[in-house]
Design a protein around this motif. Structure first.
Motif, mmCIF file in Angstrom:
data_model
loop_
_atom_site.group_PDB
_atom_site.id
_atom_site.type_symbol
_atom_site.label_atom_id
_atom_site.label_comp_id
_atom_site.label_asym_id
_atom_site.label_seq_id
_atom_site.Cartn_x
_atom_site.Cartn_y
_atom_site.Cartn_z
ATOM 1 N N GLY A 128 9.565 -3.924 2.640
ATOM 2 C CA GLY A 128 8.693 -2.946 3.275
ATOM 3 C C GLY A 128 8.796 -2.867 4.778
ATOM 4 O O GLY A 128 7.989 -2.173 5.404
ATOM 5 N N ILE A 156 4.392 0.649 5.266
ATOM 6 C CA ILE A 156 3.270 1.259 4.533
ATOM 7 C C ILE A 156 2.078 1.524 5.445
ATOM 8 O O ILE A 156 1.246 2.382 5.152
ATOM 9 C CB ILE A 156 2.851 0.350 3.342
ATOM 10 N N HIS A 179 0.126 5.765 -0.969
ATOM 11 C CA HIS A 179 0.587 4.382 -1.099
ATOM 12 C C HIS A 179 1.144 4.079 -2.484
ATOM 13 O O HIS A 179 2.203 3.449 -2.618
ATOM 14 C CB HIS A 179 -0.550 3.416 -0.780
ATOM 15 N N ALA A 203 5.024 2.991 -3.343
ATOM 16 C CA ALA A 203 5.372 1.735 -4.019
ATOM 17 C C ALA A 203 6.295 2.002 -5.211
ATOM 18 O O ALA A 203 7.237 1.244 -5.460
ATOM 19 C CB ALA A 203 4.105 1.012 -4.472
#
Length: 691
Positions: A217, A243, A251, A255
């Motif tokens: 991430g 994020i 979100h 993901a």
């Protein structure tokens, strides 16, 4: 004659044994006639010649013996044969200058040097030859040295020679190949540098967001567009999870995208909303591809924010243009209907004033009919603006079409024939009857316009069982459906027109004669109702447009379009009516009071809430959805229920704005009645809720 019979397989005689071991070269020596040669017969040759020649004949290396001082007699061994080519057959014992006449200019200086005692060795010496033995350009490695006799006098020349043409050419080819490879590498290097420079320019100058990221991430490399577009510094972007700058609403989907990349799959067309440093958001469409050899993936994002804004402005401009076209026609029709309402009521007033009470029902019904048609016209605007609330009810489609027949015949005109074919035992559909009526009316108007010279319009209903294949053809799940098909004998549509027919604002009619909204609204209605619309058309033959609606397992309502004038007998309880239109408040007050209800009126939401706060008994709240002074009907209802939990609420509205009533989903104890409504419909709904 040769001194020896070469065909005799017996060993050489003693005087010729110095020729032994020479193989084919010996055969050539023996086959030559030496009788007129300066050297004479081989048996009488000098011992130095015999010894040296024996060495040459028995050597596995390519050798030449040039014997003599002024005229060099040419001797060679078998290994030398390939160098001579076709000269082999006559070269043995021939003067050197004749054997290599084509190379004598090259050879003579070397021979002179060798006879002078300066022996030489040449490696890969280029040698120009005639083409009788092959390529003219050859290369040789030579070793020249003189031969001395027993008295130390120069007797001849010994030449060790090897042709290196193949190797030289191979080396040259290899060198050229290496040079070409080096040149190709240089070109490739140059191109890589150019591509790298181009990539760097794109990386620096593009407005697209480009980055390298890890599956954990974090961004590990970003181009300058991130700072230009979003305002974040490179350090801010690389030191926190990606994020954190994604809108929380995106979100979960983000993901899922990372999980897809972790499986090595490519992601395209993913759209989310990225937070800028100033608190605004940008709409970005991403393409991402994973590096299967590592935990990295590469992303490119294109900002769609301005594009969406432009597209929305264009849609709004098109919509306003269409509204202008649509409302112009509606205003004309609406004024005609108002004239019918007002005229009949005025005539009714005159007759009552004169005491003429006969035939009053006809005037009342005419005014009511014109009012209902005016309400139907407003629904077309509401459908276009997407503010209508569908009111689906179990409906008998055949009965609905029969009720429209007179209106349809007047609409299509006498030059067109209308035929209605209703299927026996037609199933029930759970739909908004008013919307279906509008859809059928629109289709008949389109059919009429497609037949300027007149023709036939057929409305046909049928029950349809759709299996997997026929369901796929109509983009519907398999199951039971009703079809309502309108067919004309008009000009038909080509494939391009059919493809675009349901697009909002698309029309083939001249400017000012069509908005392009009819079919798009029909399509929207059918899809909202769980159905579909399909067009079947041939140019010059006609068009069939079918609406497919899912079957309803219950029974159709027995409500008729006309309502009785008599009102329900009685009721009891207290009703609070909140409406900013005094006429509506007084009408509701008078009607409900007449059947026994106590009515309290309020002109806006604040006044209505104040009544509730005073503690008065209220059994039912009736409120308009659109209210002035900052409080809409839904807010009034929520405030009322906070004061009186479980209070029953009836919304009345001229446009039923979905957002005001919870996007069309009403809570238990809440109902909705759309204006204009009949008085008995109002009383019936109140009685139903008060029970």
């Amino acid at each position: 004659m040769p001194a020896f019979d070469i065909s005799n397989p017996l060993p050489l005689p003693r005087h010729l044994r110095f020729l032994a071991g020479g193989g084919e070269a010996t055969r050539l020596i023996l086959a030559r006639d030496w009788s007129g040669h300066p050297l004479g017969e081989p048996a009488g040759w000098p011992e130095a010649l015999k010894a040296t020649l024996s060495t040459v004949l028995n050597s596995p290396e390519s050798m030449i013996l040039a014997w003599g001082r002024d005229e060099l007699t040419f001797f060679f061994n078998e290994t030398y044969f390939p160098l001579l080519g076709p000269r082999v057959s006559w070269a043995m014992g021939t003067p050197f200058r004749e054997v290599w006449a084509d190379a004598w200019d090259q050879a003579e200086p070397i021979i002179t040097e060798a006879f002078a005692g300066r022996s030489q060795r040449f490696i890969d010496l280029p040698w120009k030859l005639d083409t009788d033995r092959g390529p003219a350009d050859t290369w040789f490695t030579f070793s020249y040295s003189r031969v001395l006799d027993g008295d130390g006098e120069i007797a001849g020349l010994f030449i060790f020679t090897t042709e290196t043409t193949e190797r030289v050419l191979a080396d040259a080819a290899l060198k050229k190949s290496q040079a070409d490879l080096h040149a190709a590498n240089d070109i490739l290097k140059q191109r890589i540098e150019e591509r790298t420079a181009e990539r760097d320019r794109v990386w620096q100058l593009t407005n697209d967001l480009m980055a390298t990221a890890r599956l954990d991430g974090y961004l590990i490399q970003v181009n300058p567009a991130w700072t230009r577009l979003l305002g974040w510094t490179e350090d801010e972007l690389l030191t926190r999870p990606f994020i954190e700058i994604i809108d929380p609403a995106d979100h979960a989907e983000t993901a899922n995208v990372v999980a897809t990349l972790a499986q090595g799959e490519m992601v395209t067309g993913f759209v989310d909303h990225v937070l800028a440093s100033d608190g605004t958001t940008r709409t970005v469409m991403w393409t991402a591809v994973a590096d299967v050899k590592s935990d990295l993936f590469y992303i490119i994002g294109r900002d769609l924010t301005d594009q969406e804004r432009i597209e929305e402005s264009l849609r709004q401009a098109q919509k306003m243009e269409a509204v202008g076209q649509l409302t112009g026609g509606l205003a004309h029709d609406f004024n005609n209907l108002l004239t019918g309402v007002m005229g009949n009521l005025e005539l009714l007033q005159h007759r009552v004033a004169k005491g003429r009470i006969d035939d009053l029902d006809r005037l009342v019904l005419a005014a009511q009919g014109a009012g209902r048609r005016a309400a139907s016209l407003t629904q077309r605007l509401l459908a276009f603006s997407r503010r209508q609330t569908l009111d689906p009810k179990p409906t008998d489609i055949n009965r609905l079409i029969a009720g429209l027949e007179d209106l349809l015949r007047r609409t299509i005109g006498p030059e067109n024939t209308l035929e209605i074919v209703g299927a026996g035992g037609l199933w029930t559909a759970n739909i908004d009857a008013g919307q279906l009526e509008n859809a059928i009316l629109n289709l008949c108007i389109n059919a009429r316009d497609a037949m300027p010279e007149g023709g036939r319009i057929t409305i046909e209903t049928a029950n349809k069982w759709l299996d997997d294949r026929s369901g796929r053809e109509r983009d519907l799940p398999p199951g039971q459906y009703l079809s309502i098909c309108v067919t004309d004998t008009g000009c038909g549509m080509d494939a391009h027109t059919i493809e675009r027919a349901f697009e909002p604002f698309f029309t083939t009619k001249p400017i000012g004669q069509g908005t392009g909204l009819g079919l798009s609204m029909i399509y929207g209605f059918a899809r909202q109702s769980g159905g579909q619309v399909r067009i079947y058309s041939e140019v010059g033959i006609g068009t069939t447009l079918c609406i497919y609606l899912p079957r309803y397992s219950g029974y159709a309502s027995n409500e008729s379009g006309e309502h009785e004038a008599a009102l329900p007998d009685s009721g009891s309880g207290t009703v609070l009516i909140v409406d900013d239109e005094a006429t509506i408040r007084h009408l509701v007050d008078e009607v409900l009071d007449e059947v026994g209800y106590t009515v309290i009126g309020a002109a806006d939401g604040a006044a209505g809430v104040k009544v509730l706060q005073l503690g008065a008994r209220i059994d039912l709240l009736i409120t308009d959805v659109g209210l002035p002074n900052g409080m809409n009907g839904r807010q009034v209802a929520d405030a009322a229920r906070s004061l009186r939990p479980g209070l029953k609420v009836l919304f009345i509205t001229g446009y039923a704005e979905n957002a005001a009533v919870g996007n069309g989903h009403l809570e238990p104890g809440m109902e909705l009645l759309t204006k204009p409504f009949t008085l008995d419909a109002l009383i019936g709904k109140v009685n139903e809720m008060m029970t």
